[in-house]
Design an enzyme around this catalytic site. Structure first.
Site, short mmCIF file in Angstrom:
data_model
loop_
_atom_site.label_atom_id
_atom_site.label_comp_id
_atom_site.label_asym_id
_atom_site.label_seq_id
_atom_site.Cartn_x
_atom_site.Cartn_y
_atom_site.Cartn_z
N CYS A 1 74.18 88.66 27.63
CA CYS A 1 73.88 89.69 28.63
C CYS A 1 73.31 89.08 29.90
O CYS A 1 72.12 89.22 30.20
CB CYS A 1 72.91 90.71 28.04
SG CYS A 1 73.54 91.38 26.52
N GLU A 2 74.14 88.33 30.62
CA GLU A 2 73.79 87.71 31.90
C GLU A 2 75.09 87.56 32.68
O GLU A 2 76.09 87.11 32.11
CB GLU A 2 73.27 86.27 31.69
CG GLU A 2 72.03 86.11 30.89
CD GLU A 2 70.76 86.23 31.71
OE1 GLU A 2 70.84 86.23 32.96
OE2 GLU A 2 69.70 86.34 31.09
N TYR B 1 75.87 67.04 27.15
CA TYR B 1 75.04 68.09 27.77
C TYR B 1 75.56 69.49 27.43
O TYR B 1 75.50 70.40 28.25
CB TYR B 1 74.94 67.87 29.29
CG TYR B 1 74.35 66.52 29.62
CD1 TYR B 1 73.01 66.27 29.38
CD2 TYR B 1 75.14 65.49 30.11
CE1 TYR B 1 72.47 65.01 29.64
CE2 TYR B 1 74.60 64.24 30.38
CZ TYR B 1 73.27 64.00 30.14
OH TYR B 1 72.73 62.77 30.40
N ARG C 1 76.46 74.32 30.99
CA ARG C 1 76.69 73.63 32.26
C ARG C 1 77.25 74.53 33.36
O ARG C 1 76.81 74.42 34.51
CB ARG C 1 77.57 72.40 32.05
CG ARG C 1 76.91 71.37 31.11
CD ARG C 1 77.70 70.08 31.00
NE ARG C 1 77.80 69.39 32.26
CZ ARG C 1 78.83 69.45 33.09
NH1 ARG C 1 79.92 70.11 32.76
NH2 ARG C 1 78.79 68.82 34.24
N PRO D 1 73.92 54.56 29.69
CA PRO D 1 74.94 55.58 29.91
C PRO D 1 74.85 56.71 28.87
O PRO D 1 74.55 56.45 27.71
CB PRO D 1 76.26 54.82 29.75
CG PRO D 1 75.94 53.65 28.89
CD PRO D 1 74.47 53.34 29.05
N ARG E 1 76.58 60.56 29.49
CA ARG E 1 77.78 61.37 29.66
C ARG E 1 79.09 60.58 29.50
O ARG E 1 80.02 61.03 28.83
CB ARG E 1 77.76 62.00 31.06
CG ARG E 1 78.88 62.98 31.34
CD ARG E 1 78.94 63.33 32.85
NE ARG E 1 77.64 63.65 33.39
CZ ARG E 1 77.09 64.85 33.38
NH1 ARG E 1 77.75 65.87 32.90
NH2 ARG E 1 75.89 65.03 33.90
C1 LIG Z 1 69.89 61.32 31.74
C2 LIG Z 1 69.54 59.90 31.93
C3 LIG Z 1 70.49 58.91 31.68
C4 LIG Z 1 71.91 59.21 31.31
O1 LIG Z 1 72.62 59.80 32.36
P1 LIG Z 1 74.19 60.08 32.25
O2 LIG Z 1 74.54 60.71 33.53
O3 LIG Z 1 74.38 60.99 31.09
O4 LIG Z 1 74.85 58.75 32.05
C5 LIG Z 1 70.09 57.60 31.79
N1 LIG Z 1 68.81 57.27 32.15
C6 LIG Z 1 67.88 58.21 32.41
C7 LIG Z 1 66.53 57.80 32.80
C8 LIG Z 1 68.22 59.54 32.32
O5 LIG Z 1 67.30 60.47 32.60
#
Ligand SMILES: *Cc1c(COP(=O)(O)O)cnc(C)c1O
Length: 422
Positions: free
Chosen positions: A351-352, A379, A321, A283, A285
């Site tokens: 500037c976008e 992120y 994001r 995990p 995020r």
């Molecule tokens: C980015 C990623 C994660 C984490 O994803 P989340 O959405 O941030 O939990 C886990 N495994 C792999 C292979 C990833 O590329």
């Protein structure tokens, strides 16, 4: 004392925004803006929800550090027992610098270089999550040249729809990740035949910001079907890695809690006779996203005929994001004012036209006010850039009533260090 939480450990107390027991206004005045502030308790609480879900199981949580790879954030998770999921040699160095035990490091990603493989083998990482036959061949060669057997897991693509934004959905046939379901058994037989490889697991990762249980349950069924088929073909699989991807509440989203999700997934594992298998998850995020805020100052009010713009000192280089995924972040005042609100588009100085942070937000603000962009723990800083020669923001980690600067604001001198003038 009344408190009004917007996110766990982040909310208003006595008319001002607090992260745990620290005043956001005080931190912004001390360190300047834009400023990322993280609540350590929120991260540990998010982790505890997973740990509760896995109580009594043989499971390893590997924090996917690309979500936020600042050293002090990594240390927080490593000290709490996490391994780390890395996607580059740079992340490997950070993981080791944070004190992660090498055997708890998993190396994911579609494009590992030979140099990165060598470095990871030297360090003694726990597993390479391999994404193609060609990568298996190269890893085999690199490991043999070092007299080693690389521990591998093959990332399989379960072909399920994670029902998330197309850019963060990774488990469908049409994307670059993983090995197609129908090629999995053959790929495992090949891996098992390589003298430089040692098959240890299987993995999948179906996407990010997933807010439903069904895609996970479907993916688990598909992966378990493969484990059965691969083992029937004579290749034992020690661990099953279900990746990351669990979503967070950005805008009233209601993802399942990690322990609720895992209760359902573990019930399925048990029912299918895989309850004793070693489990891994990655995990990102869901461990950090809602533990962070980004504080920004209102530079100018620019009311217009069609749109009112609030120009702030944070931008797409700090908070990529919205520009990348049309993502929503809550935006709230640090010191709320009484009185009527106006509808604003909150935009940065870059500037976008893509440099927006929030659209059509109801706010009552004046020039010089501070705003907090919510759910900015994942992120954001890890994706920050120097576009427009903007230095990356400073970061503060709050632990109860203590606040610690964990990253200084980047200076122009820092940015120019690697450049050579004519
Ligand atoms: C980015 C990623 C994660 C984490 O994803 P989340 O959405 O941030 O939990 C886990 N495994 C792999 C292979 C990833 O590329």
């Amino acid at each position: 004392m009344s408190s009004d939480f917007l996110r766990p450990f982040i909310g208003y107390r006595n008319g001002q925004l607090m992260v745990e027991d620290v005043s956001v206004n005080d931190l912004a005045r001390a360190h300047g803006t834009p400023l990322f502030i993280y609540a350590k308790a929120a991260m540990l609480q998010a982790l505890a929800t997973y740990q509760r879900g896995f109580a009594g199981r043989d499971a390893q949580i590997c924090y996917a550090m690309k979500a936020n790879s600042s050293l002090a954030i990594l240390q927080t998770f490593v000290r709490a027992g996490c391994g780390l999921d890395i996607v580059s040699g740079g992340e490997l160095d950070r993981a080791l610098a944070a004190g992660c035990e090498p055997h708890k490091i998993i190396f994911s990603g579609v494009g590992k270089t030979r140099a990165e493989m060598r470095r990871a083998l030297d360090a003694g990482i726990g597993c390479f999550n391999v994404e193609s036959r060609a990568e298996l061949e190269v890893l085999d060669e690199v490991a043999r040249s070092m007299g080693q057997r690389a521990p591998v897991s093959v990332r399989v693509n379960p072909d399920v729809d994670a029902k998330t934004h197309p850019y963060i959905s990774t488990g469908l046939k049409g994307n670059k990740f993983g090995i197609a379901h129908q090629d999995a058994v053959e790929t495992y037989l090949f891996a098992a035949s390589c003298k430089g490889l040692r098959v240890v697991g299987i993995d999948c990762h179906i996407g990010s910001q997933i807010t439903e249980m069904a895609p996970y349950l479907d993916a688990m069924d598909r992966v378990l079907d493969l484990v059965t088929a691969i083992e029937a073909a004579g290749v034992p699989i020690q661990h099953i890695d279900f990746g990351g991807g669990l979503g967070i509440d950005y805008q009233g989203d209601t993802p399942p809690a990690a322990d609720t999700l895992w209760a359902a997934l573990l019930a399925k594992l048990d029912a299918r006779g895989f309850g004793q298998r070693k489990l891994m998850i990655e995990p990102g995020r869901s461990l950090v996203g809602n533990a962070g805020v980004c504080i920004t100052e209102v530079l100018y009010l620019k009311p217009g005929e069609q749109k009112n713009f609030l120009i702030v000192d944070a931008a797409m280089n700090d908070l990529p994001r919205p520009a990348m995924y049309q993502a929503h972040h809550g935006i709230v005042p640090v010191l709320p004012r009484d009185g009527a609100t106006t509808t604003w588009d909150v935009v940065g100085p870059v500037c976008e036209s893509g440099d927006w942070i929030g659209r059509d937000r109801e706010l009552n603000v004046a020039q010089g006010d501070l705003l907090a962009v919510l759910s900015a723990g994942a992120y954001c800083m890890s994706m920050a850039s120097n576009y427009n020669t903007r230095g990356r923001a400073a970061e503060v980690l709050v632990d109860g009533a203590q606040a610690m600067l964990i990253r200084e604001r980047e200076s122009v001198a820092d940015q120019l260090r690697l450049e050579r003038a004519l």
